[in-house]
Design a protein around this motif. Structure first.
Motif, PDB file in Angstrom:
ATOM      1  N   LYS A   1      31.699 116.206  63.311  1.00 11.53           N
ATOM      2  CA  LYS A   1      31.606 117.605  62.865  1.00 11.53           C
ATOM      3  C   LYS A   1      30.403 118.248  63.539  1.00 11.53           C
ATOM      4  CE  LYS A   1      30.181 119.563  58.433  1.00 11.53           C
ATOM      5  NZ  LYS A   1      30.472 119.538  56.987  1.00 11.53           N
TER       6      LYS A   1
ATOM      7  N   ASP B   1      31.796 123.409  61.790  1.00  7.41           N
ATOM      8  CA  ASP B   1      31.400 123.985  60.493  1.00  7.41           C
ATOM      9  C   ASP B   1      30.488 125.179  60.747  1.00  7.41           C
ATOM     10  OD1 ASP B   1      30.706 124.584  57.910  1.00  7.41           O
ATOM     11  OD2 ASP B   1      29.727 122.670  57.462  1.00  7.41           O
TER      12      ASP B   1
ATOM     13  N   ASN C   1      29.360 127.376  58.277  1.00  6.89           N
ATOM     14  CA  ASN C   1      28.541 127.787  57.126  1.00  6.89           C
ATOM     15  C   ASN C   1      28.486 129.313  56.995  1.00  6.89           C
ATOM     16  OD1 ASN C   1      26.801 124.903  57.787  1.00  6.89           O
ATOM     17  ND2 ASN C   1      27.404 125.324  55.687  1.00  6.89           N
TER      18      ASN C   1
ATOM     19  N   GLU D   1      35.493 124.759  59.457  1.00  7.67           N
ATOM     20  CA  GLU D   1      35.035 124.793  58.067  1.00  7.67           C
ATOM     21  C   GLU D   1      34.257 126.084  57.793  1.00  7.67           C
ATOM     22  OE1 GLU D   1      32.906 121.212  57.138  1.00  7.67           O
ATOM     23  OE2 GLU D   1      32.109 121.971  55.262  1.00  7.67           O
TER      24      GLU D   1
ATOM     25  N   ASP E   1      34.653 125.239  52.135  1.00 12.10           N
ATOM     26  CA  ASP E   1      33.554 124.465  51.540  1.00 12.10           C
ATOM     27  C   ASP E   1      32.881 125.375  50.498  1.00 12.10           C
ATOM     28  OD1 ASP E   1      31.119 123.242  50.974  1.00 12.10           O
ATOM     29  OD2 ASP E   1      30.487 122.941  53.032  1.00 12.10           O
TER      30      ASP E   1
ATOM     31  N   ASN F   1      37.137 120.805  51.513  1.00 13.57           N
ATOM     32  CA  ASN F   1      36.001 119.894  51.512  1.00 13.57           C
ATOM     33  C   ASN F   1      35.528 119.839  50.052  1.00 13.57           C
ATOM     34  OD1 ASN F   1      33.290 119.189  51.237  1.00 13.57           O
ATOM     35  ND2 ASN F   1      32.631 120.112  53.155  1.00 13.57           N
TER      36      ASN F   1
END
Ligand SMILES: O=C(O)CCC(=O)C1=CC=C[C@@H](O)[C@@H]1C(=O)O
Ligand SMILES: [Mg+2]
Length: 371
Positions: A164, A191, A193, A216, A241, A263
């Motif tokens: 990841k 990912d 965020n 993600e 997430d 997730n």
């Protein structure tokens, strides 16, 4: 038979990560957190771990809010009520809104205590059957693409089953293209965020050519509507997430088509009971799940390992071995990865002992609550 807690101990620990972890929000190297211990009248101890960071950049919780909510609300609820099963804990905590990481830190200790009282592994208590779990690794943002490629190479050779990569505007498509060129067959995911908005749709669509396992949390931390719009125009599966805090959030996101993968982080969803409910729902609806990480020390890691034994955890998680994070972990033996697998311990409860010396060395303060 009731779970008869006679004391709860909160230990505040401070541990230094071997390497700084850099995301789209900032860099972290020192981890402060709480180890919770629930002791019953038979002398058994169950352990949990709080996973919030010192700043509220991942969710709104912090180390300080965790201890405030545990001390001033949650422990009182445990003192005043009878608990027959760990599932009762999340029910009892319902009147307290959110603060899921504080709830999970205590609920986890009760789950461990319950499994130890029954003399069974925590994984078995949760209904898990896997004897070993697949592990992937999450790599923070690196100074240069060359550094990232070197780090990935090390982890691919160490056997990790999926890589990841943290992305943010300015460190995304070109970086991932270089990674894909050098690692044509490795399962790779990104990912973000929540670093993007719908204004970035065309930019993000370029990722569709790179055969990523998933992207993600590309959009806002509290969004499921825009993610549905993005998923409708992207081939790459979206994994949520930050947006998922409960079974209800999961149901709504799946109904809206906001993601194809979830997730599950035990702390983010308020504990193992809710994590299991989300898993069960996703399994019924054909949605893959995997277990995320919060750079945990050994206790949190052990909980993640136990949860991942449930059959719906079909994708490798972020639960790497202890030595990826710490020079010395607080559990013995440490969690180790071989050929991309962690063997699930078959001892009662979390299945690892506390390394008392390490625990002592990292403890900065301790508080006891009698029942
Ligand atoms: O190795 C781990 O524990 C996973 C680390 C990781 O990827 C994350 C931890 C905490 C917050 C984020 O930066 C990120 C995530 O979003 O999953
Ligand atoms: Mg994430």
């Amino acid at each position: 038979m009731a779970i008869s807690i006679k004391q709860i101990k909160l230990r505040k620990l401070n541990m230094r990560l071997l390497n700084p972890f850099r995301t789209s929000f900032g860099t972290m190297q020192d981890k402060e957190f709480y180890i919770t211990e629930a002791i019953d009248t038979h002398g058994n101890s169950g352990f949990g771990e709080s996973v919030a960071f010192t700043s509220p950049w991942y969710t709104e919780e912090t180390v300080q809010t965790n201890v405030h909510v545990m001390e001033d609300f949650l422990i009182k609820i445990l003192q005043e009520n009878k608990i027959n099963h760990p599932d009762d804990v999340s029910k009892l905590f319902e009147p307290i809104k959110r603060n899921n990481m504080a709830k999970a830190a205590l609920e986890g200790a009760v789950w461990d205590l319950y499994a130890k009282g029954k003399n069974i592994p925590l994984a078995t208590a949760l209904g898990g059957e896997k004897k070993e779990i697949d592990v992937g690794i999450s790599i923070g943002i690196q100074p240069k693409v060359k550094d990232l490629l070197n780090v990935i190479d090390d982890y691919v050779h160490a056997g990790y089953k999926r890589i990841k990569i943290k992305i943010k505007p300015g460190w995304d498509v070109d970086v991932l293209r270089a990674v894909r060129e050098q690692f044509p067959d490795t399962p790779i995911m990104a990912d973000a965020n929540s670093a993007y908005t719908l204004a970035d749709i065309e930019h993000l669509q370029q990722l569709d050519d790179l055969n990523l396992t998933m992207i993600e949390q590309p959009l806002a931390h509290d969004d499921i509507v825009d993610h549905a719009k993005l998923q409708a125009v992207m081939k790459t599966p979206i994994c949520l997430d930050e947006s998922i805090h409960s079974l209800d959030d999961t149901r709504k996101a799946i109904q809206l088509g906001s993601c194809q993968i979830i997730n599950i982080k035990i702390g983010r969803v308020g504990g193992l009971t809710e994590a299991k409910r989300i898993h069960d729902y996703c399994l019924q609806h054909g949605v893959d799940v995997w277990c995320g990480g919060m750079l945990e020390a050994g206790v949190g890691r052990a909980h993640n390992i136990a949860l991942t034994t449930l059959s719906g955890f079909t994708l490798p998680g972020d639960t790497a071995g202890s030595s990826r994070y710490w020079e010395k972990d607080i559990i013995t033996p440490e969690a180790t990865v071989e050929n991309g697998l962690i063997k699930v311990p078959n001892k009662p409860g979390i299945g690892y002992e506390m390394d008392e010396e390490a625990l002592e060395a990292f403890t900065v303060s301790e508080k006891v609550f009698d029942f």
